[in-house]
Design a protein around this motif. Structure first.
Motif, mmCIF file in Angstrom:
data_model
loop_
_atom_site.group_PDB
_atom_site.id
_atom_site.type_symbol
_atom_site.label_atom_id
_atom_site.label_comp_id
_atom_site.label_asym_id
_atom_site.label_seq_id
_atom_site.Cartn_x
_atom_site.Cartn_y
_atom_site.Cartn_z
ATOM 1 N N PRO A 134 14.437 24.631 1.746
ATOM 2 C CA PRO A 134 14.409 24.730 3.213
ATOM 3 C C PRO A 134 13.657 25.957 3.724
ATOM 4 N N LYS A 135 13.723 27.070 3.012
ATOM 5 C CA LYS A 135 12.992 28.266 3.449
ATOM 6 C C LYS A 135 11.490 28.064 3.341
ATOM 7 N N VAL A 136 11.047 27.257 2.387
ATOM 8 C CA VAL A 136 9.625 26.949 2.243
ATOM 9 C C VAL A 136 9.176 26.065 3.404
ATOM 10 N N VAL A 137 10.012 25.088 3.763
ATOM 11 C CA VAL A 137 9.697 24.225 4.898
ATOM 12 C C VAL A 137 9.579 25.067 6.170
ATOM 13 N N GLU A 138 10.525 25.995 6.371
ATOM 14 C CA GLU A 138 10.468 26.885 7.537
ATOM 15 C C GLU A 138 9.176 27.695 7.549
ATOM 16 N N ALA A 139 8.765 28.199 6.385
ATOM 17 C CA ALA A 139 7.533 28.985 6.304
ATOM 18 C C ALA A 139 6.315 28.125 6.648
ATOM 19 N N LEU A 140 6.284 26.873 6.176
ATOM 20 C CA LEU A 140 5.166 25.981 6.485
ATOM 21 C C LEU A 140 5.112 25.658 7.980
ATOM 22 N N VAL A 141 6.269 25.404 8.570
ATOM 23 C CA VAL A 141 6.323 25.104 10.002
ATOM 24 C C VAL A 141 5.899 26.329 10.820
ATOM 25 N N ALA A 142 6.361 27.511 10.421
ATOM 26 C CA ALA A 142 5.999 28.737 11.129
ATOM 27 C C ALA A 142 4.496 28.991 11.037
ATOM 28 N N ALA A 143 3.913 28.731 9.874
ATOM 29 C CA ALA A 143 2.462 28.915 9.707
ATOM 30 C C ALA A 143 1.701 27.951 10.602
#
Length: 179
Positions: A134-143
């Motif tokens: 989930p933290k990777v998904v958050e990072a992708l969405v933030a980018a």
């Protein structure tokens, strides 16, 4: 029985993770590696169902795990690959998934403490699914959000072309000549 090859250059992390995986009845660690070339050779020799690999390994300590995942999926599309990282790095996640997410996973190393989560991820990618922390998904969405709100997003194609030449260090005369 899920056959797994594990790649990690840190001896203590490698041995600790192998011990954790060995404690699970349905997992058989059939090979280990500490560098890119060893990982590719272990997959060739052992034909595992899944691979668990660190992102940064010798020889360069940069993105060997990502490159290995792509090579393994290209040569052995039935082998799932879960990449481990210490950080939710959107560039690495994007690079891993840009050609398709089937059979791929990206987990943070902090998840390794929960062996059940790792085994679920390995089983999922072995079946052709995908797993993202989930933290990777958050990072992708933030980018993606940062890019949408970036002043660069409003540039025309021609302005981007000029900016590309500027980034290459060309002066005004050189840019004008090439355009």
């Amino acid at each position: 029985m899920l056959r797994v090859v594990f790649a990690e250059d840190n001896y203590l992390v490698r041995e600790g993770t192998v011990a954790l995986l060995a404690s699970v009845d349905d997992v058989d660690v059939v090979g280990t590696a500490e560098a890119y070339d060893e990982l590719i050779a272990a997959v060739e020799a052992q034909q595992p169902d899944a691979v668990l690999t660190d992102i940064r390994m010798p020889p360069t300590g940069t993105d060997e795990g990502i490159r290995a995942a792509k090579a393994i999926r290209a040569e052995h599309p039935d082998v799932g690959v879960v990449v481990l990282s210490q950080f939710a790095e959107e560039e690495y996640a994007y690079d891993l998934l840009k050609d398709g997410a089937a059979g791929l996973g990206y987990l943070l190393k902090e998840r390794v403490a929960d062996v059940g989560e790792v085994v679920r991820a390995l089983n999922e990618v072995a079946r052709g699914g995908s797993v993202l922390d989930p933290k990777v998904v958050e990072a992708l969405v933030a980018a993606k959000d940062r890019m949408a709100h970036s002043p660069l997003a409003s540039l025309t194609d021609r302005e981007r072309e000029v900016l590309s030449h500027m980034a290459q260090g060309q002066n005004n005369a050189a840019i004008a000549k090439s355009l």
